[in-house]
Write an enzyme that holds these catalytic residues in place. Structure first.
Site, PDB file in Angstrom:
ATOM      1  N   LYS A  90       0.840  -1.195   0.000  1.00 27.61           N
ATOM      2  CA  LYS A  90       0.000   0.000   0.000  1.00 27.61           C
ATOM      3  C   LYS A  90       0.875   1.246   0.000  1.00 27.61           C
ATOM      4  O   LYS A  90       1.664   1.470   0.924  1.00 27.61           O
ATOM      5  CB  LYS A  90      -0.903  -0.001   1.228  1.00 27.61           C
ATOM      6  N   LYS A 128      -1.974  -1.508  -3.963  1.00 25.35           N
ATOM      7  CA  LYS A 128      -2.904  -0.383  -3.866  1.00 25.35           C
ATOM      8  C   LYS A 128      -2.130   0.926  -3.908  1.00 25.35           C
ATOM      9  O   LYS A 128      -1.152   1.046  -3.165  1.00 25.35           O
ATOM     10  CB  LYS A 128      -3.652  -0.505  -2.538  1.00 25.35           C
TER      11      LYS A 128
HETATM   12  C1  PBG Z   1      -6.713   3.414   5.266  1.00 27.30           C
HETATM   13  C2  PBG Z   1      -7.387   3.156   3.972  1.00 27.30           C
HETATM   14  C3  PBG Z   1      -7.227   3.912   2.820  1.00 27.30           C
HETATM   15  C4  PBG Z   1      -8.036   3.355   1.842  1.00 27.30           C
HETATM   16  C5  PBG Z   1      -8.641   2.240   2.388  1.00 27.30           C
HETATM   17  N1  PBG Z   1      -8.221   2.130   3.719  1.00 27.30           N
HETATM   18  C6  PBG Z   1      -6.344   5.014   2.444  1.00 27.30           C
HETATM   19  C7  PBG Z   1      -5.887   6.047   3.316  1.00 27.30           C
HETATM   20  O1  PBG Z   1      -6.691   6.888   3.722  1.00 27.30           O
HETATM   21  O2  PBG Z   1      -4.696   6.072   3.582  1.00 27.30           O
HETATM   22  C8  PBG Z   1      -8.154   3.940   0.472  1.00 27.30           C
HETATM   23  C9  PBG Z   1      -9.186   3.427  -0.413  1.00 27.30           C
HETATM   24  C10 PBG Z   1      -9.549   4.300  -1.545  1.00 27.30           C
HETATM   25  O3  PBG Z   1      -9.000   5.396  -1.778  1.00 27.30           O
HETATM   26  O4  PBG Z   1     -10.467   3.889  -2.248  1.00 27.30           O
HETATM   27  N2  PBG Z   1      -7.340   2.882   6.320  1.00 27.30           N
END
Ligand code: PBG
Length: 329
Positions: free
Chosen positions: A197, A254
């Protein structure tokens, strides 16, 4: 191969009509590979739309169940749930709201669906960071955060989640969660790790939906000190290898489109099933271009999904899953 073998049309012979293009495709996308994110928010009276994410809502407990019913009718059976609690904290958190939603979903739909639940503290903290801040407020305390995440994951699994999906990026959380689950006899609950991520700018619309943007009078202003730097693919490899070793069943890259190179190489390198998250900003970019009449939303979404499968994704988390049957035709 010489030109004589292909004659005057050459490689275009196989491209000339839909029958041939269908027959010769090397990768295919099906609704069964797609995972639909869901947001459920405590303390709102009516469901709310989310800027940029057409067709996606911040649901109430009641509208959530209706939405899932519709999604099942549309052939979508896999979900990723984000619970947004009404009360925020700094050191003490209640995960009861999300746990009760999980229980409600499972009571109603049982094994008709596969329910993954996001594990993170960013919707629970006053400052919007993904964990517990140190007293100076300039970084996240790893150990205490991991403890809380393991507690949260256990509560979600006990409520009936088929899979827990930690998105926080703390060190050692996969091992701690696996241990907590196994210790409670939940050895069949899966862990989907957000292992690769990145610290991305494409999360904007999500943070509105999950009420999780970094905020407040603390020194730490962003998530760069725990999410992976976009210029560090080797960190993504190390992080994914580590999470696999600690017991993750499924791994994830991601965002998706800007990181296809990472998905292609990691999915070759590590033989676990790979998920890709087409994040909110990617999805919104297509929708907004379509709104301006610049592209066809349907065709652009399908092209993105095809790219993910081509690059090695077994499954795609996408806000458009519920439109798949319409779009795929
Ligand atoms: C963090 C989290 C994020 C997403 C899912 N869980 C990103 C973040 O705020 O760092 C992003 C998903 C998206 O942008 O669709 N808990």
């Amino acid at each position: 191969m010489s030109e004589s073998r292909f004659g005057s049309l050459g490689l275009r012979r196989l491209r000339q009509n839909a029958h041939l293009r269908e027959l010769t495709r090397e990768v295919r996308v099906g609704v069964e590979q797609l995972i639909q994110p869901l947001f459920v928010v405590e303390g709102i009276a009516q469901r709310e739309s989310i800027p940029g994410l057409t067709g996606v809502y911040r649901d109430t407990s009641a509208t959530l169940l209706r939405q899932i019913e519709q999604d099942l009718e549309a052939g979508v059976k896999k979900f990723l749930l984000f619970g947004v609690p009404g009360t925020k904290g700094t050191t003490q958190f209640s995960h009861d709201f999300t746990a009760s939603q999980i229980r409600g979903i499972k009571q109603r739909f049982g094994q008709d669906l596969f329910l993954s639940v996001d594990v993170c503290l960013c919707s629970s903290t006053e400052h919007g960071q993904c964990g517990l801040l140190n007293p100076e407020g300039d970084h996240l305390e790893n150990g205490r955060t991991v403890q809380e995440l393991a507690r949260q994951a256990l509560q979600f699994a006990q409520a009936g989640a088929d899979c827990v999906a930690p998105s926080d990026m703390m060190d050692g959380r996969i091992g701690a969660i696996r241990e907590a689950l196994d210790g409670a006899g939940l050895d069949r609950t899966l862990i989907l790790s957000y292992s690769a991520k990145f610290h991305s700018r494409f999360y904007g619309p999500f943070r509105v939906a999950a009420d999780s943007a970094p905020k407040g009078a603390v020194t730490l202003k962003d998530r760069a000190s725990y999410q992976i730097d976009p210029a560090r693919p080797k960190d993504a490899l190390l992080s994914s290898l580590r999470d696999a070793e600690e017991g993750a069943d499924l791994l994830m890259v991601k965002p998706g489109m800007p990181y296809l190179d990472v998905l292609a190489s990691l999915s070759q390198e590590i033989p676990l099933p790979w998920a890709v998250y087409e994040v909110s900003g990617e999805y919104a970019a297509i929708e907004l271009m379509a709104e301006k009449g610049l592209i066809s939303a349907r065709e652009a979404h399908l092209e993105a999904w095809t790219a993910f499968v081509r690059a090695g994704a077994a499954m795609i988390i996408t806000y458009g899953a519920r439109n798949a049957r319409t779009w795929l035709g």
